[in-house]
Write an enzyme that holds these catalytic residues in place. Structure first.
Site, mmCIF file in Angstrom:
data_model
loop_
_atom_site.group_PDB
_atom_site.id
_atom_site.type_symbol
_atom_site.label_atom_id
_atom_site.label_comp_id
_atom_site.label_asym_id
_atom_site.label_seq_id
_atom_site.Cartn_x
_atom_site.Cartn_y
_atom_site.Cartn_z
ATOM 1 N N ARG A 1 -1.790 2.149 7.797
ATOM 2 C CA ARG A 1 -2.037 1.572 6.483
ATOM 3 C C ARG A 1 -3.517 1.244 6.354
ATOM 4 N NH1 ARG A 1 2.514 -1.100 8.646
ATOM 5 N NH2 ARG A 1 4.471 -0.703 7.519
ATOM 6 N N LYS B 1 2.419 -4.945 9.871
ATOM 7 C CA LYS B 1 3.076 -5.973 9.075
ATOM 8 C C LYS B 1 3.958 -6.852 9.954
ATOM 9 C CE LYS B 1 3.335 -3.786 4.512
ATOM 10 N NZ LYS B 1 4.252 -3.307 3.445
ATOM 11 N N HIS C 1 -2.857 5.427 0.147
ATOM 12 C CA HIS C 1 -1.514 5.423 0.733
ATOM 13 C C HIS C 1 -0.891 6.817 0.736
ATOM 14 C CE1 HIS C 1 1.108 2.509 2.545
ATOM 15 N NE2 HIS C 1 2.167 2.989 1.905
ATOM 16 N N ARG D 1 -0.967 8.217 4.233
ATOM 17 C CA ARG D 1 0.107 7.753 5.118
ATOM 18 C C ARG D 1 1.400 8.523 4.830
ATOM 19 N NH1 ARG D 1 1.937 3.388 8.232
ATOM 20 N NH2 ARG D 1 3.940 2.469 7.647
ATOM 21 N N HIS E 1 7.637 0.968 10.914
ATOM 22 C CA HIS E 1 8.680 0.486 10.015
ATOM 23 C C HIS E 1 9.693 -0.361 10.781
ATOM 24 C CE1 HIS E 1 8.058 4.004 6.954
ATOM 25 N NE2 HIS E 1 7.229 3.000 6.750
ATOM 26 N N TYR F 1 11.329 9.771 3.633
ATOM 27 C CA TYR F 1 10.461 10.932 3.843
ATOM 28 C C TYR F 1 11.257 12.204 4.089
ATOM 29 C CZ TYR F 1 6.692 7.550 4.208
ATOM 30 O OH TYR F 1 5.787 6.549 3.943
#
Length: 314
Positions: A149, A173, A242, A245, A268, A277
């Site tokens: 990111r 994150k 983004h 990514r 994730h 995806y």
């Protein structure tokens, strides 16, 4: 004030990023501007507030986030005795949120982007132009090659780079860390070139990517770097950082990577987030097969009916 007390407890007890804390603060502050006295709040008031948000044509994802913030806030207010009952403890808000596929660049567009970056670096003659071009090439290539990111890239520090292993430690994150291997030799060389230049310039900050004042590159500054080269390369004018990514993840799956590995590489928490995806890769496969599969053109026209076979009882 109840809002500040709530935010302090949230920051101390939940594993949330500063960005998430700011979102909670913003959501509750906006609510309190409409209903400053929470002691008399009822469920109907909150439903009316949510209804007003929908009339503002906010995205479902934004409204859902605000509902989460309100639920946490009223749970806290009830615990602290500020309200007699939690008005949201049983409330449900059904949504039919649109499922959006990740937007990506084509491989050809990625090539144009890199070609523009290399050309800019080659043309750079002044010290400042060399500084910018070397940094920009390293920054965008790193995202292209690892799918990090943009916020993770700008917080990368010198200590996060393990030269002996060609790996970078990413702080993702939820304060989750993951190690990524730089598999592309060119990407690794671009990173080494930038680190060498940083050393020559005697940049004191520990952050890898810096602005012209040798301070940590902001997300806003990083976005502008991407937009500059996007426009120079003449690729999708709507593309954001983004997209890189999404492109990274989509092409990994299209080339045979398994879903679990891609989940780990992207950082994730849930594999369900990564599964989106697979829909993009399937969409591309359908398009390619429809356009290029030779069998589609072998549409033979028979003058005689295709023979049928009698039913055989066993």
């Amino acid at each position: 004030m109840v809002l500040h007390d709530f935010i302090r407890e949230l920051a101390a007890t939940r594993n949330l990023s500063p960005k998430s804390i700011d979102a909670y603060y913003s959501d509750i502050k906006a609510f309190l501007q409409t209903y400053p006295d929470v002691s008399g709040i009822c469920t109907a008031d909150i439903f009316a507030y949510i209804g007003a948000l929908k009339e503002q044509n906010l995205k479902d994802a934004s409204i859902k986030r605000k509902i989460v913030s309100l639920k946490q806030f009223f749970k806290y207010a009830y615990k602290e005795g500020i309200i007699d009952s939690d008005p949201l403890v049983t409330a449900k808000f059904p949504f039919r949120q649109e499922k959006r596929l990740p937007k990506t660049l084509t491989v050809n567009e990625c090539g144009k982007l890199l070609k523009t970056l290399y050309a800019t670096r080659t043309r750079a003659k002044t010290p400042f132009a060399i500084f910018e071009a070397t940094r920009d090439l390293c920054f965008i290539d790193l995202i292209l090659s690892t799918g990090v990111r943009i916020g993770e890239a700008v917080t990368l520090t010198a200590e996060d780079i393990v030269r002996s292993e060609r790996t970078v430690l990413i702080h993702g994150k939820g304060r989750k860390q993951r190690l990524l291997y730089i598999s592309c030799n060119e990407t690794w060389n671009n990173l080494k070139n930038w680190l060498t230049l940083r050393k020559e310039l005697k940049i004191n900050t520990n952050y890898v990517f810096v602005n012209k004042n040798f301070e940590r590159l902001s997300i806003f500054g990083a976005e502008n770097i991407f937009y500059k080269y996007r426009d120079m390369a003449g690729i999708n004018p709507k593309a954001t950082p983004h997209y890189l990514r999404h492109t990274f993840a989509t092409n990994l799956l299209a080339n045979g990577a398994d879903l679990r590995s891609v989940q780990e590489l992207l950082g994730h928490s849930s594999i369900a987030t990564t599964e989106i995806y697979t829909e993009v890769t399937m969409k591309r496969k359908k398009k390619v097969l429809t356009k290029y599969n030779y069998r589609n053109r072998l549409m033979l026209s028979y003058t005689e009916p295709i023979p049928t076979y009698p039913h055989i009882e066993v």
